[in-house]
Design an enzyme around this catalytic site. Sequence first.
Site, mmCIF file in Angstrom:
data_model
loop_
_atom_site.group_PDB
_atom_site.id
_atom_site.type_symbol
_atom_site.label_atom_id
_atom_site.label_comp_id
_atom_site.label_asym_id
_atom_site.label_seq_id
_atom_site.Cartn_x
_atom_site.Cartn_y
_atom_site.Cartn_z
ATOM 1 N N SER A 33 37.809 44.932 37.576
ATOM 2 C CA SER A 33 39.030 44.357 38.149
ATOM 3 C C SER A 33 38.926 42.834 38.112
ATOM 4 C CB SER A 33 39.234 44.889 39.576
ATOM 5 O OG SER A 33 40.507 44.538 40.045
ATOM 6 N N ASN A 34 39.669 42.153 38.959
ATOM 7 C CA ASN A 34 39.613 40.690 38.994
ATOM 8 C C ASN A 34 39.880 40.201 40.413
ATOM 9 O OD1 ASN A 34 42.593 40.219 39.314
ATOM 10 N ND2 ASN A 34 42.601 41.316 37.365
ATOM 11 N N HIS A 35 39.845 38.875 40.594
ATOM 12 C CA HIS A 35 39.900 38.307 41.949
ATOM 13 C C HIS A 35 41.309 38.164 42.523
ATOM 14 C CE1 HIS A 35 35.656 37.545 42.264
ATOM 15 N NE2 HIS A 35 35.660 36.882 41.116
#
Length: 224
Positions: A33-35
């Site tokens: 995923s990502n931030h």
Amino acid sequence: DMLLCKNKDYAGKKVLVTAGPTVEDIDPVRFISNHSSGKMGYSIARAARNRGAEVILITGPTDIMPPVGVKVIRVKTAQEMYDEVMKYFPNVDIAIKAAAVADYRVENVSNTKIKKSEDSFEIKLIKNKDILLEMGKIKTNQILVGFAAETNDLIQNAKLKLANKNLDMIIANDITQENSGFNYDTNTVKIIKKDGQLVQLPNMLKQELADIILNYILEIKLKR
Ligand code: CTP
Ligand code: CA
């Protein structure tokens, strides 16, 4: 009620907003995923609702409460976001793509937990569809707004995305700036319009920025 005091300049307009990250499984335990926190997209959805729009919020997993009165559609993967966006996009006036979509997914997701063995381990990733690019291809009268998250060559990269994805406007987000980008309540961006107008904004609350973004979109809409 604060809501009643607000200018209802979005009354009668249908606005699609995407927000948050997407999540791509590796196995039942792990994911990529990502931030992205979803704060920017949720702020835009809230601002549009406050101004009288009918808002559809298509969101990846986040920890924040969606604004009341907004139609919320929860998705996990980029593919799910693509499917939902394509369902709603033809019937909206404005689409704002604040989501941080995973560019790649795992080619073969394991149904069982992957056990550790060798000292190195490779996962093959394959490209997800670029949702915004596909929207740009099929758009008719909709105003299409994207984001560009960059660490370098901000304006150049954002202008390329604006052109390649057939956007009306792009919010160029230098995520290396202080108090900007992922997870902050504040952001520092430049707004670039298709006609070449470039607006450099100071660091401000995402909720304030949301209203400014909506102001510029309305300007495009009124000129048509
Ligand atoms: N986007 C999308 N679908 C994808 C990837 C990106 O809809 N599969 C959208 C994002 O929601 C954002 C815009 O495209 O509005 C730009 O995303 P960004 O990650 O900055 O750019 P990319 O085109 O993915 O290029 P790169 O990550 O290589 O910079
Ligand atoms: Ca990307």
